[in-house]
Design a protein around this motif. Sequence first.
Motif, PDB file in Angstrom:
ATOM      1  N   GLN A  20       9.357   0.332  24.487  1.00 56.07           N
ATOM      2  CA  GLN A  20       8.053   0.629  25.425  1.00 56.07           C
ATOM      3  C   GLN A  20       8.038  -0.640  26.151  1.00 56.07           C
ATOM      4  OE1 GLN A  20       5.302   1.908  23.996  1.00 56.07           O
ATOM      5  NE2 GLN A  20       4.185   1.269  25.203  1.00 56.07           N
ATOM      6  N   VAL A  21       7.496  -0.456  27.360  1.00 54.45           N
ATOM      7  CA  VAL A  21       7.537  -0.875  28.098  1.00 54.45           C
ATOM      8  C   VAL A  21       5.717  -1.881  28.824  1.00 54.45           C
ATOM      9  CG1 VAL A  21       7.738  -1.013  31.231  1.00 54.45           C
ATOM     10  CG2 VAL A  21       9.313  -0.228  29.434  1.00 54.45           C
ATOM     11  N   GLY A  47       9.352  -5.837  27.152  1.00 54.75           N
ATOM     12  CA  GLY A  47       9.243  -4.436  26.254  1.00 54.75           C
ATOM     13  C   GLY A  47      11.008  -4.201  26.505  1.00 54.75           C
ATOM     14  N   ARG A  48      11.653  -3.055  27.123  1.00 56.03           N
ATOM     15  CA  ARG A  48      12.944  -2.770  27.274  1.00 56.03           C
ATOM     16  C   ARG A  48      13.431  -3.128  28.446  1.00 56.03           C
ATOM     17  NH1 ARG A  48      13.019   3.531  24.517  1.00 56.03           N
ATOM     18  NH2 ARG A  48      15.593   2.624  25.133  1.00 56.03           N
ATOM     19  N   GLN A  99      16.205  -0.570  33.399  1.00 55.49           N
ATOM     20  CA  GLN A  99      16.693   1.037  33.504  1.00 55.49           C
ATOM     21  C   GLN A  99      15.464   2.220  34.130  1.00 55.49           C
ATOM     22  OE1 GLN A  99      17.575   1.308  29.737  1.00 55.49           O
ATOM     23  NE2 GLN A  99      19.644  -0.113  29.609  1.00 55.49           N
ATOM     24  N   TYR A 100      14.009   1.658  35.033  1.00 58.88           N
ATOM     25  CA  TYR A 100      13.333   2.634  34.573  1.00 58.88           C
ATOM     26  C   TYR A 100      12.834   2.379  36.733  1.00 58.88           C
ATOM     27  CZ  TYR A 100      11.924   2.729  29.957  1.00 58.88           C
ATOM     28  OH  TYR A 100      12.111   2.185  28.220  1.00 58.88           O
TER      29      TYR A 100
END
Length: 117
Positions: free
Chosen positions: A1-2, A26-27, A31-32
Amino acid sequence: QVHLVESGGGLVQAGGSLRLSCAASGRIFSQYAAGWFRQAPGKERELVATITTGIITNYADSVKGRFTIFRDNAKNTVYLQMNSVKPEDTAVYYCAAGATGGPYTYWGQGTQVTVSS
């Protein structure tokens, strides 16, 4: 979850500048892929700019040469530098994030940008 939180919106005169920030928690945000979208009253939401997990960027034709998207992964933040703004840039601006090549899964609550003529 972000979890994404935008800031930096406000009222600016035409020709001026504004910087929007999108802080992620969050994460691992690095990486996004991330993007900025906007929605003006009575119009559909449209893409403004995107950035990959690296530094590859893409812009809507309407903002090319005026807006710059960049990210600071150490701060888990993506920015939208808006220069030479125009009244037609008035909209609610949303930050989004998602896996590279996939849909934008996470969205912020939006920040209002109003450009006066």
